[in-house]
Write a protein that holds these residues in place. Sequence first.
Motif, PDB file in Angstrom:
ATOM      1  N   CYS A  11      44.225  40.495  48.875  1.00  0.00           N
ATOM      2  CA  CYS A  11      44.461  40.552  50.320  1.00  0.00           C
ATOM      3  C   CYS A  11      45.358  41.728  50.682  1.00  0.00           C
ATOM      4  O   CYS A  11      45.172  42.355  51.730  1.00  0.00           O
ATOM      5  N   TYR A  12      46.316  42.078  49.840  1.00  0.00           N
ATOM      6  CA  TYR A  12      47.191  43.213  50.127  1.00  0.00           C
ATOM      7  C   TYR A  12      46.429  44.532  50.016  1.00  0.00           C
ATOM      8  O   TYR A  12      46.705  45.484  50.753  1.00  0.00           O
ATOM      9  N   GLY A  72      39.170  38.293  56.434  1.00  0.00           N
ATOM     10  CA  GLY A  72      38.984  36.888  56.798  1.00  0.00           C
ATOM     11  C   GLY A  72      38.186  36.121  55.758  1.00  0.00           C
ATOM     12  O   GLY A  72      38.527  34.988  55.403  1.00  0.00           O
ATOM     13  N   LEU A  73      37.134  36.734  55.251  1.00  0.00           N
ATOM     14  CA  LEU A  73      36.341  36.116  54.183  1.00  0.00           C
ATOM     15  C   LEU A  73      37.200  35.898  52.942  1.00  0.00           C
ATOM     16  O   LEU A  73      37.159  34.824  52.333  1.00  0.00           O
ATOM     17  N   ASN A  74      37.991  36.894  52.589  1.00  0.00           N
ATOM     18  CA  ASN A  74      38.861  36.806  51.422  1.00  0.00           C
ATOM     19  C   ASN A  74      39.860  35.655  51.567  1.00  0.00           C
ATOM     20  O   ASN A  74      40.044  34.866  50.635  1.00  0.00           O
ATOM     21  N   LEU A  77      38.051  32.172  51.609  1.00  0.00           N
ATOM     22  CA  LEU A  77      37.590  31.849  50.266  1.00  0.00           C
ATOM     23  C   LEU A  77      38.755  31.468  49.359  1.00  0.00           C
ATOM     24  O   LEU A  77      38.631  30.570  48.524  1.00  0.00           O
ATOM     25  N   ALA A  78      39.895  32.121  49.531  1.00  0.00           N
ATOM     26  CA  ALA A  78      41.079  31.783  48.739  1.00  0.00           C
ATOM     27  C   ALA A  78      41.580  30.379  49.063  1.00  0.00           C
ATOM     28  O   ALA A  78      42.134  29.704  48.192  1.00  0.00           O
ATOM     29  N   THR A  83      39.339  29.787  42.638  1.00  0.00           N
ATOM     30  CA  THR A  83      38.700  30.309  41.430  1.00  0.00           C
ATOM     31  C   THR A  83      37.554  31.247  41.789  1.00  0.00           C
ATOM     32  O   THR A  83      37.417  32.331  41.207  1.00  0.00           O
ATOM     33  N   LEU A  84      36.733  30.838  42.731  1.00  0.00           N
ATOM     34  CA  LEU A  84      35.636  31.688  43.192  1.00  0.00           C
ATOM     35  C   LEU A  84      36.181  32.964  43.832  1.00  0.00           C
ATOM     36  O   LEU A  84      35.628  34.050  43.625  1.00  0.00           O
ATOM     37  N   ALA A  85      37.263  32.850  44.576  1.00  0.00           N
ATOM     38  CA  ALA A  85      37.880  34.026  45.205  1.00  0.00           C
ATOM     39  C   ALA A  85      38.354  35.016  44.147  1.00  0.00           C
ATOM     40  O   ALA A  85      38.168  36.229  44.298  1.00  0.00           O
TER      41      ALA A  85
END
Length: 155
Positions: A11-12, A72-74, A77-78, A83-85
């Motif tokens: 995300c960063y 936003g997706l990231n 998903l997190a 795990t998927l992220a």
Amino acid sequence: MLRPKFLQRSCYKIMFFLGIIDFACIFFNSIVCGYLSITGDLFCTNPIIIYLVGCISTGLWAGGCATCLLLGLNRCLALVDPTLARNIFGGNKTCIWLILPTIYGIVFILFTSPLLFTSRFYAMFFNPNIRIPGFNDSEEESRYQFGAKIDNLHF
């Protein structure tokens, strides 16, 4: 944000990329357009600069929007499946994902009609000759003045 402990998180990386896009947007949409306002430039007086600024700022806007969607997706998903992220965005995979908004912005720069700056209204429009007598695109547009129909005005 540039510390290694932060840049390990996807995300960063995305937020840093978005910051670069935002700084570029500020330069073109504020500094350059401010200069064009001060000098009173219209598309007729400086077409190359105004066209290039319009193309680049439109592409940066599109790339910024796509990057926000990626962020936003990231984040969603997190929250839903960490795990998927990590599998999708982990390591240098985030940099690969950032190619998508970059390509999207480049497509906007090269293949869409840009917004063009006019110092008459200190803003960008698709029609740089907006509200200039004799330059109306259609008869319907000439009947309107700032949203009010001229036919309906009673003096």
